[in-house]
Design an enzyme around this catalytic site. Structure first.
Site, PDB file in Angstrom:
ATOM      1  N   GLU A 102       0.911  -1.139  -0.090  1.00 11.08           N
ATOM      2  CA  GLU A 102      -0.152  -0.050   0.034  1.00 11.08           C
ATOM      3  C   GLU A 102       0.689   1.851   0.226  1.00 11.08           C
ATOM      4  OE1 GLU A 102      -2.896  -0.222   3.430  1.00 11.08           O
ATOM      5  OE2 GLU A 102      -3.837  -2.017   2.128  1.00 11.08           O
TER       6      GLU A 102
ATOM      7  N   GLY B 105       4.992  -0.944   2.320  1.00 16.52           N
ATOM      8  CA  GLY B 105       5.582  -2.748   1.784  1.00 16.52           C
ATOM      9  C   GLY B 105       6.066  -4.165   3.113  1.00 16.52           C
TER      10      GLY B 105
ATOM     11  N   GLU C  19       8.883  -8.505  -3.074  1.00 14.41           N
ATOM     12  CA  GLU C  19       8.206  -9.648  -2.348  1.00 14.41           C
ATOM     13  C   GLU C  19       8.879  -9.845  -1.150  1.00 14.41           C
ATOM     14  OE1 GLU C  19       6.272 -11.331  -4.122  1.00 14.41           O
ATOM     15  OE2 GLU C  19       6.508 -13.470  -3.102  1.00 14.41           O
TER      16      GLU C  19
HETATM   17  C1  LIG Z   1       8.536  -2.796 -10.126  1.00 13.32           C
HETATM   18  C2  LIG Z   1       7.845  -3.915  -8.658  1.00 13.32           C
HETATM   19  C3  LIG Z   1       6.541  -4.372  -8.654  1.00 13.32           C
HETATM   20  C4  LIG Z   1       5.740  -5.022  -7.448  1.00 13.32           C
HETATM   21  N1  LIG Z   1       4.787  -5.528  -7.968  1.00 13.32           N
HETATM   22  C5  LIG Z   1       4.219  -5.921  -6.374  1.00 13.32           C
HETATM   23  C6  LIG Z   1       2.813  -6.541  -6.728  1.00 13.32           C
HETATM   24  O1  LIG Z   1       2.918  -7.280  -7.560  1.00 13.32           O
HETATM   25  N2  LIG Z   1       2.659  -6.620  -5.563  1.00 13.32           N
HETATM   26  C7  LIG Z   1       1.843  -6.221  -4.162  1.00 13.32           C
HETATM   27  O2  LIG Z   1       1.882  -6.259  -3.286  1.00 13.32           O
HETATM   28  N3  LIG Z   1       3.572  -5.539  -4.160  1.00 13.32           N
HETATM   29  C8  LIG Z   1       4.869  -5.593  -5.089  1.00 13.32           C
HETATM   30  N4  LIG Z   1       5.302  -4.391  -5.139  1.00 13.32           N
HETATM   31  C9  LIG Z   1       5.694  -3.515  -3.556  1.00 13.32           C
HETATM   32  C10 LIG Z   1       7.342  -3.999  -2.819  1.00 13.32           C
HETATM   33  O3  LIG Z   1       7.008  -5.239  -2.871  1.00 13.32           O
HETATM   34  C11 LIG Z   1       7.387  -3.587  -2.453  1.00 13.32           C
HETATM   35  O4  LIG Z   1       7.580  -1.888  -2.757  1.00 13.32           O
HETATM   36  C12 LIG Z   1       8.456  -3.604  -0.838  1.00 13.32           C
HETATM   37  O5  LIG Z   1       8.008  -4.850  -0.082  1.00 13.32           O
HETATM   38  C13 LIG Z   1       9.106  -2.543  -0.034  1.00 13.32           C
HETATM   39  O6  LIG Z   1       7.785  -2.107   0.506  1.00 13.32           O
HETATM   40  P1  LIG Z   1       8.229  -0.234   0.229  1.00 13.32           P
HETATM   41  O7  LIG Z   1       8.387   0.509  -1.411  1.00 13.32           O
HETATM   42  O8  LIG Z   1       7.090   0.687   0.636  1.00 13.32           O
HETATM   43  O9  LIG Z   1       9.515   0.309   0.616  1.00 13.32           O
HETATM   44  P2  LIG Z   1       9.307   0.425   2.153  1.00 13.32           P
HETATM   45  O10 LIG Z   1       9.147  -0.516   3.812  1.00 13.32           O
HETATM   46  O11 LIG Z   1       9.139   1.450   2.772  1.00 13.32           O
HETATM   47  O12 LIG Z   1      10.819   0.038   2.991  1.00 13.32           O
HETATM   48  C14 LIG Z   1      11.958   1.082   3.035  1.00 13.32           C
HETATM   49  C15 LIG Z   1      13.714   1.504   2.494  1.00 13.32           C
HETATM   50  O13 LIG Z   1      13.019   0.497   4.256  1.00 13.32           O
HETATM   51  C16 LIG Z   1      13.853  -0.642   4.489  1.00 13.32           C
HETATM   52  N5  LIG Z   1      12.926  -1.297   5.800  1.00 13.32           N
HETATM   53  C17 LIG Z   1      11.687  -1.112   6.034  1.00 13.32           C
HETATM   54  N6  LIG Z   1      11.812  -1.740   7.419  1.00 13.32           N
HETATM   55  C18 LIG Z   1      12.483  -2.187   7.780  1.00 13.32           C
HETATM   56  C19 LIG Z   1      12.717  -2.608   8.991  1.00 13.32           C
HETATM   57  N7  LIG Z   1      12.037  -3.313   9.856  1.00 13.32           N
HETATM   58  N8  LIG Z   1      14.205  -3.048   9.406  1.00 13.32           N
HETATM   59  C20 LIG Z   1      15.764  -2.610   8.304  1.00 13.32           C
HETATM   60  N9  LIG Z   1      14.701  -2.280   7.153  1.00 13.32           N
HETATM   61  C21 LIG Z   1      13.886  -1.862   7.073  1.00 13.32           C
HETATM   62  C22 LIG Z   1      13.375  -1.680   3.119  1.00 13.32           C
HETATM   63  O14 LIG Z   1      14.278  -2.904   2.901  1.00 13.32           O
HETATM   64  C23 LIG Z   1      13.943  -0.440   2.004  1.00 13.32           C
HETATM   65  O15 LIG Z   1      14.894  -0.736   2.548  1.00 13.32           O
HETATM   66  C24 LIG Z   1       6.495  -4.026  -6.490  1.00 13.32           C
HETATM   67  C25 LIG Z   1       7.561  -2.570  -6.126  1.00 13.32           C
HETATM   68  C26 LIG Z   1       7.957  -3.239  -6.787  1.00 13.32           C
HETATM   69  C27 LIG Z   1       8.783  -1.731  -7.508  1.00 13.32           C
END
Ligand SMILES: Cc1cc2nc3c(=O)[nH]c(=O)nc-3n(C[C@H](O)[C@H](O)[C@H](O)COP(=O)(O)OP(=O)(O)OC[C@H]3O[C@@H](n4cnc5c(N)ncnc54)[C@H](O)[C@@H]3O)c2cc1C
Length: 378
Positions: A124, A128, A360
């Site tokens: 969302e 993620g 993922e």
């Molecule tokens: C091209 C693409 C396709 C995608 N397809 C799908 C899909 O089909 N379905 C779906 O549901 N999602 C999809 N996603 C979403 C993807 O799974 C998320 O982007 C991912 O899980 C990371 O979430 P976020 O982008 O909100 O990053 P955030 O959660 O905001 O993370 C930002 C940074 O903080 C770090 N971080 C966060 N929490 C912690 C912690 N507790 N400890 C250490 N580090 C942390 C992360 O590792 C990252 O480096 C897709 C993303 C992309 C780019």
């Protein structure tokens, strides 16, 4: 080796199809950022979309290792095309495992036939990584549920018929989640603009917006309070698939590097004769084979679906994606200036590899899961 003769024959068939039908279009798919319809046609002919579904649902009855092999071979030439398969396979995993027979009969055969696709909606705008913090809510109404929320970065969005949505089905602070299957024609479902991406440009990514979408009880996967545990079980299967996709990219970059360095001459000699070049190729090949061993081990034990299997799925995802990033970056280096140019494919592979460390569950999140498991083993 876990792969049998049947698996090897599948690999050879898919490799032939990829060389003839997918590899020649890979540059154009990336350049035009268009859905790879020609790859879809090839997948349909080889019946790959239904590879792992039960025969009674129109599938091929294959196992996780078969899926791993197909993703490796397709991603080796065109990661965008492989993402279409990966996404649809991942989205149907909870339905196959936990859906009712009626729901499977309604959804799976058309996807198995390659007539439809499915997407997986977890992430969302608020995040993620913090999956339990998701805000999309499902409210109980007569005959079903009403969904309201916003899902971000959804693969295959607009091209899929079905969307497996994880939503909060209890009170805001309650840890109750359901998996709800939304059809693209359900009133209230809409899509955001197509994202302009660094890599994987040939497959679509967009937001999925749910505005009071009614989901009948028949489209709820299993128990509407157990969706979170269904998704955790699902990820034990889908993380090896993400690893296989990443490993395919790494293998493609290694192949290209061996070919290029063998043919390129500097100082009157093939650059493949220089020791520093040979060291890089040797390290790349070692990393790819180490990643493959871990990946196949994770796929072998995934059906057990215990804490160890989950940790192995995370380890395979991290190791394969980090290998893909390192090997593709080194491949660009070994191609010199040509590596920086679009005609030589390795720059595309490097752009494509990056997201495998992010989606993922980011690799940071995988490492938290692996270390949690590590401390249970003492
Ligand atoms: C091209 C693409 C396709 C995608 N397809 C799908 C899909 O089909 N379905 C779906 O549901 N999602 C999809 N996603 C979403 C993807 O799974 C998320 O982007 C991912 O899980 C990371 O979430 P976020 O982008 O909100 O990053 P955030 O959660 O905001 O993370 C930002 C940074 O903080 C770090 N971080 C966060 N929490 C912690 C912690 N507790 N400890 C250490 N580090 C942390 C992360 O590792 C990252 O480096 C897709 C993303 C992309 C780019």
């Amino acid at each position: 080796m876990i792969a049998t003769d049947v698996h090897e024959s599948l690999r050879q068939n898919v490799r032939r199809m990829v060389d003839a039908r997918i590899r020649p279009n890979a540059i154009e798919v990336d350049e035009l950022a268009e859905f790879p319809e020609r790859s879809m046609a090839a997948f349909r002919e080889l019946e790959l979309l239904g590879l792992a579904y039960p025969p009674e649902l129109g599938g091929g009855g294959g196992d996780l290792i078969s899926q791993v092999i197909v993703l490796e071979e397709v991603a080796r030439a065109c990661a965008s095309s492989a993402s279409i398969l990966l996404t649809s396979w991942a989205a149907l995993t909870p339905i196959i495992a936990f859906g009712s027979d009626a729901l499977k009969q309604e959804v799976v055969p058309k996807i198995a036939a390659g007539e439809q696709l499915a997407s997986f909606c977890l992430t969302e705008p608020g995040g993620g990584s913090d999956l339990p913090g998701l805000k999309t809510r499902a409210e109980r109404v007569d005959g079903g549920w009403r969904l309201h929320g916003h899902k971000r970065f959804i693969s295959n969005a607009q091209h899929s018929e079905w969307y497996a949505v994880l939503a909060r089905s209890g009170a805001p602070k309650e840890a109750a989640f359901g998996v709800f299957l939304v059809h693209k024609d359900d009133p209230g479902l809409s899509f955001g603009a197509q994202e302009k991406k660094m890599g994987m440009r040939g497959f679509p990514t967009a937001d999925v917006i749910l505005d009071e979408v009614f989901v009948p009880d028949a489209h709820v996967v299993g128990d509407p309070a157990r969706g979170y545990s269904y998704m955790m079980d699902t990820l034990t299967y889908t993380r090896p698939l993400v690893g296989a996709h990443a490993l395919g990219i790494a293998q493609g970059a290694l192949d290209a590097s061996i070919g290029y360095t063998a043919g390129r001459t500097q100082f009157g000699s093939s650059i493949s004769k220089f020791q520093m070049v040979r060291e890089m190729v040797s390290d790349m090949m070692t990393a790819v084979e180490a990643a493959r061993s871990l990946l196949y081990r994770s796929a072998e034990i995934a059906p057990v679906n215990d804490e160890r299997a989950r940790a192995f799925a995370s380890m395979a995802k991290v190791f394969c994606s980090d290998t893909a990033m390192k090997v593709t970056t080194d491949a660009v280096q070994l191609h010199g200036g040509n590596g920086y140019m679009r005609d030589y494919q390795v720059e595309r592979m490097m752009r494509d590899a990056k997201v495998t460390q992010i989606w993922e569950g980011t690799n940071h999140i995988q490492k938290l899961l692996i270390s949690k498991y590590a401390y249970t083993t003492i």
